[in-house]
Design an enzyme around this catalytic site. Structure first.
Site, PDB file in Angstrom:
ATOM      1  N   GLU A 132      -2.434  -8.999   3.531  1.00  0.00           N
ATOM      2  CA  GLU A 132      -2.557  -9.371   4.947  1.00  0.00           C
ATOM      3  C   GLU A 132      -3.985  -9.235   5.459  1.00  0.00           C
ATOM      4  O   GLU A 132      -4.219  -9.361   6.660  1.00  0.00           O
ATOM      5  CB  GLU A 132      -1.625  -8.490   5.789  1.00  0.00           C
ATOM      6  CG  GLU A 132      -2.170  -7.138   6.184  1.00  0.00           C
ATOM      7  CD  GLU A 132      -2.337  -6.155   5.044  1.00  0.00           C
ATOM      8  OE1 GLU A 132      -2.912  -5.077   5.266  1.00  0.00           O
ATOM      9  OE2 GLU A 132      -1.888  -6.458   3.921  1.00  0.00           O
TER      10      GLU A 132
ATOM     11  N   HIS B 224      -3.902  -5.299  -0.177  1.00  0.00           N
ATOM     12  CA  HIS B 224      -3.566  -5.800   1.160  1.00  0.00           C
ATOM     13  C   HIS B 224      -3.605  -7.325   1.243  1.00  0.00           C
ATOM     14  O   HIS B 224      -4.644  -7.917   1.548  1.00  0.00           O
ATOM     15  CB  HIS B 224      -4.528  -5.203   2.194  1.00  0.00           C
ATOM     16  CG  HIS B 224      -4.316  -3.746   2.427  1.00  0.00           C
ATOM     17  ND1 HIS B 224      -3.462  -3.257   3.382  1.00  0.00           N
ATOM     18  CD2 HIS B 224      -4.825  -2.660   1.797  1.00  0.00           C
ATOM     19  CE1 HIS B 224      -3.453  -1.936   3.348  1.00  0.00           C
ATOM     20  NE2 HIS B 224      -4.271  -1.557   2.388  1.00  0.00           N
TER      21      HIS B 224
ATOM     22  N   CYS C  48       0.818  -1.209   0.000  1.00  0.00           N
ATOM     23  CA  CYS C  48       0.000   0.000   0.000  1.00  0.00           C
ATOM     24  C   CYS C  48       0.858   1.268   0.000  1.00  0.00           C
ATOM     25  O   CYS C  48       1.436   1.607  -1.020  1.00  0.00           O
ATOM     26  CB  CYS C  48      -0.978  -0.042   1.161  1.00  0.00           C
ATOM     27  SG  CYS C  48      -2.372   1.106   0.970  1.00  0.00           S
TER      28      CYS C  48
END
Length: 385
Positions: free
Chosen positions: A353, A351, A258
């Site tokens: 994660e 993202h 990001c």
């Protein structure tokens, strides 16, 4: 017993568009950039994501709060959004892990929440006009007066917010199982799931403040360096660009997510720009241009890298190309740097994660491990030669 009377709440955008609703969080006022998020789940992760610093999040899902609030899904030490707007705040919490209601947590942390707003109309307005400043109030009833204060607020373009969210001191997250690597993770607004997923792969993660130096990094003897997500305008993050320049000069493998992708882009010589209304949600299609594989991914970004698609750019550290694009609008969603045919660093705008899902992109953490392994093997071969 009579139910307490709802407290009226007012929402005013900088262009004068006005919505009225009811308070379901803390009383008072909040100001920030109005953005909408399309996820149907994961509101707890959204609210505790430091990347939402100084933003008022509008949930497009019609009902929010039915799983309450637990203490396991927080992505950081606090709620970071400036305010939260929903169509309907659920009256009950029905998840077995819930410790309290969403509204109670907003009140406890002093976050203004507004329910009863036509979020469909509000989202359509932001899609047409773009993200803009907004004010929420449970005390001001005059839209014109509230708008005057909205127009006094700083815009997100040009905002440098990293220092407001980074850790004050280094934090070490031990490797789970056998230790394989050491990674220095620069906290530009990191989410807790990131070091967790690195740790699961045998990585000892040293989360470092954004103001760290290359000496702080190399003192750890790291096998790689990670730059996290974070809030604000990447065009203001000159210190992070300078640090990443030193990292690449030191020939350390790099992975960024990001904001870390935007910093990578700037370091490699590309510009960044503000998107009209950004990408925020957990249902964004992204294509890996090398494999042509499409992943459904989680996003939270209002800025993007301005890099050429389908071209290779030569830098002093090697050749860089755009590795991923968003299929909705061709926005750059990833970069890859190669040196002598090997990957020296890579980043993604989305993202991998994402704790609330989807998990299509979790393999990128394994790719980072592979890059660090190849780097180690290359250095060993060089010493042997």
């Amino acid at each position: 017993m009579n139910s307490p009377q709802p407290v009226p709440a007012l929402l005013v955008l900088e262009d004068g568009r006005t919505f009225r609703g009811e308070s379901f969080g803390a009383p008072g006022e909040a100001f920030g950039e109005a953005v909408f998020a399309t996820g149907m789940t994961g509101y707890e992760e959204t609210l505790t994501d430091p990347s939402y610093r100084r933003q008022v999040v509008i949930a497009t899902a019609p009902q929010i709060g039915n799983t309450g609030w637990n203490d396991e899904d927080d992505e950081s030490r606090r709620i970071w959004v400036a305010g939260f707007v929903v169509r309907e705040a659920s009256r009950i919490s029905s998840n077995w892990r819930a410790k309290r209601d969403l509204g109670d947590e907003l009140k406890a942390q002093g976050v203004v929440g507004v329910t009863g707003v036509d979020t469909r109309a509000l989202t359509r307005h932001l899609r047409e006009r773009g993200a803009m400043r907004v004010g929420l109030s449970t005390v001001e009833t005059d839209p014109d007066k509230l708008r005057e204060r909205v127009l006094q607020q700083p815009a997100m373009a040009g905002a440098n917010l990293v220092d407001e969210v980074t850790v004050a001191e280094p934090v070490v997250v031990p490797a789970q199982g056998e230790k394989r690597f050491t990674v220095a993770a620069i906290d530009l607004g990191i989410k807790e799931m990131t070091p967790e997923l690195l740790s699961r792969r045998g990585i000892e993660v040293h989360v470092l403040p954004a103001g760290s130096t290359i000496d702080d990094i190399t003192a750890l003897g790291p096998d790689g360096v990670f730059f996290s997500n974070g809030p604000g305008d990447p065009a203001t993050a000159d210190d992070a660009v300078a640090l990443l320049t030193d990292v690449l000069d030191a020939d350390l493998p790099y992975f960024g997510i990001c904001f870390g992708n935007q910093i990578f882009g700037r370091t490699l010589g590309f510009g960044t720009f503000k998107l009209k209304y950004g990408h925020r949600g957990i249902n964004q299609p992204v294509m890996d241009l090398a494999t042509r594989r499409v992943e459904i991914t989680a996003h939270n970004h209002g800025f993007a890298v301005d890099a050429p698609l389908g071209e290779t750019t030569t830098t002093r550290w090697g050749d860089v190309r755009v590795s991923h694009v968003c299929l909705n609008d061709d926005v750059v969603e990833g970069l890859e740097l190669t040196r002598d045919g090997a990957v020296a660093g890579f980043s993604v705008q989305y993202h991998p994660e994402a704790a609330a899902g989807p998990h299509d992109s979790a393999y990128l953490f394994d790719r980072f491990c592979a890059v660090m392994t190849a780097h180690q093997d290359g250095h060993s071969a060089g010493k042997d030669a």
